[in-house]
Design an enzyme around this catalytic site. Structure first.
Site, PDB file in Angstrom:
ATOM      1  N   GLY A   1       2.743   2.146  10.563  1.00 24.15           N
ATOM      2  CA  GLY A   1       3.679   3.255  10.365  1.00 24.15           C
ATOM      3  C   GLY A   1       4.412   3.653  11.634  1.00 24.15           C
ATOM      4  O   GLY A   1       5.035   4.708  11.694  1.00 24.15           O
TER       5      GLY A   1
ATOM      6  N   GLU B   1      -6.484   4.706   7.991  1.00 26.08           N
ATOM      7  CA  GLU B   1      -6.356   6.135   7.673  1.00 26.08           C
ATOM      8  C   GLU B   1      -7.655   6.668   7.073  1.00 26.08           C
ATOM      9  O   GLU B   1      -8.016   7.826   7.283  1.00 26.08           O
ATOM     10  CB  GLU B   1      -5.155   6.348   6.731  1.00 26.08           C
ATOM     11  CG  GLU B   1      -3.845   6.210   7.503  1.00 26.08           C
ATOM     12  CD  GLU B   1      -2.689   5.654   6.707  1.00 26.08           C
ATOM     13  OE1 GLU B   1      -2.721   5.704   5.466  1.00 26.08           O
ATOM     14  OE2 GLU B   1      -1.738   5.145   7.337  1.00 26.08           O
TER      15      GLU B   1
ATOM     16  N   GLU C   1      -5.066  -4.987  10.724  1.00 27.54           N
ATOM     17  CA  GLU C   1      -4.041  -3.950  10.883  1.00 27.54           C
ATOM     18  C   GLU C   1      -4.263  -3.206  12.200  1.00 27.54           C
ATOM     19  O   GLU C   1      -5.048  -2.247  12.243  1.00 27.54           O
ATOM     20  CB  GLU C   1      -4.120  -2.961   9.718  1.00 27.54           C
ATOM     21  CG  GLU C   1      -3.886  -3.588   8.372  1.00 27.54           C
ATOM     22  CD  GLU C   1      -3.278  -2.583   7.401  1.00 27.54           C
ATOM     23  OE1 GLU C   1      -2.212  -2.886   6.859  1.00 27.54           O
ATOM     24  OE2 GLU C   1      -3.842  -1.495   7.215  1.00 27.54           O
TER      25      GLU C   1
ATOM     26  N   HIS D   1      -9.297   1.112   5.263  1.00 28.77           N
ATOM     27  CA  HIS D   1      -7.969   1.305   5.869  1.00 28.77           C
ATOM     28  C   HIS D   1      -8.113   2.259   7.059  1.00 28.77           C
ATOM     29  O   HIS D   1      -8.937   3.179   7.026  1.00 28.77           O
ATOM     30  CB  HIS D   1      -7.000   1.883   4.825  1.00 28.77           C
ATOM     31  CG  HIS D   1      -5.581   1.877   5.302  1.00 28.77           C
ATOM     32  ND1 HIS D   1      -5.083   2.859   6.134  1.00 28.77           N
ATOM     33  CD2 HIS D   1      -4.562   1.010   5.099  1.00 28.77           C
ATOM     34  CE1 HIS D   1      -3.819   2.589   6.410  1.00 28.77           C
ATOM     35  NE2 HIS D   1      -3.474   1.474   5.795  1.00 28.77           N
TER      36      HIS D   1
ATOM     37  N   ASN E   1       0.864  -1.185   0.000  1.00 27.33           N
ATOM     38  CA  ASN E   1       0.000   0.000   0.000  1.00 27.33           C
ATOM     39  C   ASN E   1       0.900   1.234   0.000  1.00 27.33           C
ATOM     40  O   ASN E   1       1.524   1.536   1.005  1.00 27.33           O
ATOM     41  CB  ASN E   1      -0.894  -0.023   1.258  1.00 27.33           C
ATOM     42  CG  ASN E   1      -1.678   1.268   1.428  1.00 27.33           C
ATOM     43  OD1 ASN E   1      -1.853   2.028   0.473  1.00 27.33           O
ATOM     44  ND2 ASN E   1      -2.150   1.515   2.638  1.00 27.33           N
TER      45      ASN E   1
ATOM     46  N   LYS F   1       0.070   4.319  -0.274  1.00 26.79           N
ATOM     47  CA  LYS F   1      -0.549   5.533   0.306  1.00 26.79           C
ATOM     48  C   LYS F   1      -0.303   6.716  -0.630  1.00 26.79           C
ATOM     49  O   LYS F   1      -0.321   6.543  -1.838  1.00 26.79           O
ATOM     50  CB  LYS F   1       0.001   5.797   1.708  1.00 26.79           C
ATOM     51  CG  LYS F   1       0.021   4.558   2.581  1.00 26.79           C
ATOM     52  CD  LYS F   1       0.315   4.862   4.006  1.00 26.79           C
ATOM     53  CE  LYS F   1       0.504   3.559   4.761  1.00 26.79           C
ATOM     54  NZ  LYS F   1       0.342   3.712   6.185  1.00 26.79           N
TER      55      LYS F   1
ATOM     56  N   SER G   1       3.750  -2.293  10.100  1.00 19.33           N
ATOM     57  CA  SER G   1       5.211  -2.315  10.195  1.00 19.33           C
ATOM     58  C   SER G   1       5.826  -3.665   9.816  1.00 19.33           C
ATOM     59  O   SER G   1       6.770  -4.127  10.464  1.00 19.33           O
ATOM     60  CB  SER G   1       5.666  -1.878  11.588  1.00 19.33           C
ATOM     61  OG  SER G   1       5.213  -0.556  11.846  1.00 19.33           O
TER      62      SER G   1
HETATM   63  C1  PEP Z   1      -0.463   0.106   5.831  1.00 15.59           C
HETATM   64  O1  PEP Z   1      -0.378   1.148   5.243  1.00 15.59           O
HETATM   65  O2  PEP Z   1      -1.461  -0.603   5.653  1.00 15.59           O
HETATM   66  C2  PEP Z   1       0.631  -0.299   6.725  1.00 15.59           C
HETATM   67  C3  PEP Z   1       0.525  -1.438   7.366  1.00 15.59           C
HETATM   68  O3  PEP Z   1       1.707   0.534   6.825  1.00 15.59           O
HETATM   69  P1  PEP Z   1       3.161   0.189   7.481  1.00 15.59           P
HETATM   70  O4  PEP Z   1       3.600  -1.122   6.901  1.00 15.59           O
HETATM   71  O5  PEP Z   1       4.033   1.320   7.061  1.00 15.59           O
HETATM   72  O6  PEP Z   1       2.958   0.094   8.945  1.00 15.59           O
END
Ligand code: PEP
Length: 250
Positions: free
Chosen positions: A171, A97, A165, A95, A9, A11, A211
């Protein structure tokens, strides 16, 4: 047997030029990967040019979001028809966000899920608890509700993917341990079985996101109910994304 799925992803990262450069190199690097599905979700503007490069490869494209209506006065939105036309097989929905920055509710996400499925797109439905939820021991209630509400009314034969998630791990560099993630994945699989029956429960892929890096992917992927990863930051570099995709091979 569930085929692993690794999705990146991006973003709001990478210009069209940068996306093209990535796609050209990446396609060569993972040309020999056939035992797992590889998906990239770039920004909307990069979908068409990336599809041009990746259409004959083993990399599939995903949108990061979409609106549920087919067309109309919805300034700034992208319809499922447009997403499908740009070469996407998948669409990430719900998601954290989108939920936390843009205020998307389970009801809106559910409309998007139903719309995606009716346009032959496979939704990757994201669920996850905040740190506060976890500290208040509400993780299962929260993810269970997001799952049931997000998938409400979906056809039993529809294909979908779930991504767990935890918001506190996205992040932040703070990953859930494989055991913590597995506990929630097991719960989600039971919930899917409860709603859709054993066949679906056994076959739906549940990805972990938060992460994920080359250093922690092996431990996560060793878990029985973790079928892949949704990767943010580490999917932006060919090297690290390739290493994650090729887990188990080193
Ligand atoms: C994501 O954007 O879904 C995500 C898990 O980001 P990151 O791997 O940077 O934590």
């Amino acid at each position: 047997m569930r085929k692993p799925l690794i999705a990146g992803n991006w973003k709001m990262h990478k210009t069209v030029k940068e996306s093209i450069e990535f796609a050209l190199e990446f396609k060569e690097r993972i040309g020999d990967v056939n035992d797992r599905d590889v998906v990239i979700a770039p920004p909307f503007v990069s979908l068409f040019p990336m599809f041009d490069i990746l259409k004959d490869s083993n990399v599939k494209l995903s949108a990061q979001n979409m609106y549920f209506e087919e067309q109309g006065a919805f300034t700034g939105e992208i319809s499922p028809i447009m997403v499908e036309e740009s070469g996407c097989k998948f669409v990430i929905l719900g998601h954290s966000e989108r939920r936390h920055i843009f205020g998307e509710t389970d009801e809106i996400i559910n409309k998007k899920v139903l719309s995606a499925v009716s346009h032959r797109l496979i939704p990757i439905l994201c669920v996850g608890e905040t740190l506060e939820d976890r500290e208040n021991r509400r993780t299962f209630d929260i993810v269970g509700e997001q799952l049931a509400r997000g998938l409400y009314g979906i056809n039993f034969s529809a294909d979908f993917v779930v991504a767990y998630e935890p918001v506190w791990a996205i992040g932040t560099g703070r990953t859930a341990t494989p055991e913590i993630a597995e506990e929630v994945h097991g719960y989600l699989r039971n919930k899917i079985t409860e709603i859709f029956g054993k066949d679906k429960g056994d076959n739906v892929r549940i990805l972990y996101g938060g992460s994920v890096k080359p250093e922690n992917v092996e431990g996560l992927m060793a878990m029985e109910n973790i079928d892949g990863a949704l990767v943010g930051g580490a999917s932006l570099k060919v090297d690290s994304f390739e290493k994650i995709i090729k887990f188990g091979r080193q």
